[in-house]
Motif scaffolding. Structure first.
Motif, short mmCIF file in Angstrom:
data_model
loop_
_atom_site.label_atom_id
_atom_site.label_comp_id
_atom_site.label_asym_id
_atom_site.label_seq_id
_atom_site.Cartn_x
_atom_site.Cartn_y
_atom_site.Cartn_z
N ASN A 75 1.57 -6.85 -6.64
CA ASN A 75 1.84 -7.67 -5.46
C ASN A 75 3.05 -7.05 -4.77
N TYR A 76 2.80 -6.22 -3.78
CA TYR A 76 3.89 -5.52 -3.12
C TYR A 76 4.01 -6.00 -1.68
N ILE A 77 5.23 -6.25 -1.25
CA ILE A 77 5.47 -6.76 0.09
C ILE A 77 5.40 -5.63 1.12
N THR A 78 5.91 -4.45 0.76
CA THR A 78 5.92 -3.34 1.71
C THR A 78 5.04 -2.20 1.21
N LYS A 79 4.63 -1.37 2.15
CA LYS A 79 3.83 -0.20 1.80
C LYS A 79 4.66 0.77 0.95
N ASP A 80 5.95 0.88 1.22
CA ASP A 80 6.81 1.75 0.41
C ASP A 80 6.82 1.33 -1.06
N GLN A 81 6.88 0.03 -1.31
CA GLN A 81 6.84 -0.45 -2.69
C GLN A 81 5.52 -0.07 -3.36
N ALA A 82 4.44 -0.22 -2.63
CA ALA A 82 3.12 0.13 -3.16
C ALA A 82 3.02 1.63 -3.42
N LYS B 86 -5.87 7.79 -11.90
CA LYS B 86 -6.39 8.53 -10.75
C LYS B 86 -7.20 7.59 -9.86
N LYS B 87 -7.66 8.12 -8.75
CA LYS B 87 -8.52 7.39 -7.82
C LYS B 87 -7.93 6.04 -7.42
N MET B 88 -6.76 6.09 -6.80
CA MET B 88 -6.09 4.87 -6.35
C MET B 88 -5.95 4.88 -4.83
N TRP B 89 -6.11 3.71 -4.27
CA TRP B 89 -5.91 3.52 -2.84
C TRP B 89 -5.00 2.32 -2.65
N ILE B 90 -4.22 2.38 -1.60
CA ILE B 90 -3.41 1.21 -1.24
C ILE B 90 -4.22 0.41 -0.23
N VAL B 91 -4.40 -0.87 -0.54
CA VAL B 91 -5.16 -1.74 0.36
C VAL B 91 -4.30 -2.93 0.77
N LYS B 92 -4.42 -3.29 2.00
CA LYS B 92 -3.68 -4.45 2.51
C LYS B 92 -4.47 -5.70 2.15
N SER B 93 -3.81 -6.65 1.54
CA SER B 93 -4.47 -7.90 1.16
C SER B 93 -3.42 -9.00 1.02
N ARG B 94 -3.91 -10.19 0.84
CA ARG B 94 -2.99 -11.30 0.57
C ARG B 94 -2.44 -11.12 -0.83
N ILE B 95 -1.19 -11.49 -1.03
CA ILE B 95 -0.59 -11.35 -2.34
C ILE B 95 -0.29 -12.71 -2.93
N ASP B 96 -0.14 -12.74 -4.24
CA ASP B 96 0.14 -13.96 -4.97
C ASP B 96 1.65 -14.19 -4.99
N GLN B 97 2.14 -15.00 -4.08
CA GLN B 97 3.58 -15.21 -3.97
C GLN B 97 4.16 -15.94 -5.18
N THR C 265 2.84 6.24 -7.16
CA THR C 265 3.41 7.49 -7.68
C THR C 265 3.65 7.37 -9.18
N GLY C 266 4.21 6.25 -9.61
CA GLY C 266 4.45 6.03 -11.03
C GLY C 266 3.17 5.99 -11.85
N LEU C 267 2.13 5.37 -11.30
CA LEU C 267 0.84 5.31 -12.00
C LEU C 267 0.20 6.69 -12.10
N LYS C 268 0.34 7.49 -11.04
CA LYS C 268 -0.20 8.86 -11.08
C LYS C 268 0.48 9.67 -12.18
N LYS C 269 1.78 9.49 -12.33
CA LYS C 269 2.52 10.20 -13.38
C LYS C 269 2.04 9.79 -14.77
N LYS C 270 1.53 8.56 -14.89
CA LYS C 270 1.01 8.08 -16.17
C LYS C 270 -0.45 8.49 -16.39
N GLY C 271 -1.03 9.19 -15.40
CA GLY C 271 -2.40 9.69 -15.56
C GLY C 271 -3.50 8.88 -14.89
#
Length: 75
Positions: free
Chosen positions: A34-41, A54-65, A46-52
């Motif tokens: 649940n990320y508020i900004t695109k930079d956070q996402a 793959k195949k990730m996309w950033i999608v805009k959606s409602r978040i669980d506040q 980047t951290g997930l890619k370092k952990k191996g």
């Protein structure tokens, strides 16, 4: 699907943030975080890619506040 739930459970054990299983016919998709900004996402991706992961996309959606509020209280 059983396969999607198996994968979801595997990720749930290894990833610390919120996970969501979304059915978008004909695919099951796992959404993470649940990320508020695109930079956070981007930083999380980047951290997930370092952990191996793959195949990730950033999608805009409602978040669980509520999850965000609980996370802030725990830290």
């Amino acid at each position: 699907s059983d396969e999607a739930n198996k994968i979801m459970n595997k990720f749930n054990k290894s990833l610390p943030d919120s996970l969501y299983l979304v059915f978008d016919a004909p695919l099951y998709k796992i959404q993470y975080g649940n990320y508020i900004t695109k930079d956070q996402a981007e930083n999380a991706r980047t951290g997930l890619k370092k952990k191996g992961y793959k195949k990730m996309w950033i999608v805009k959606s409602r978040i669980d506040q509520k999850s965000l509020e609980n996370t802030r209280k725990v830290k």
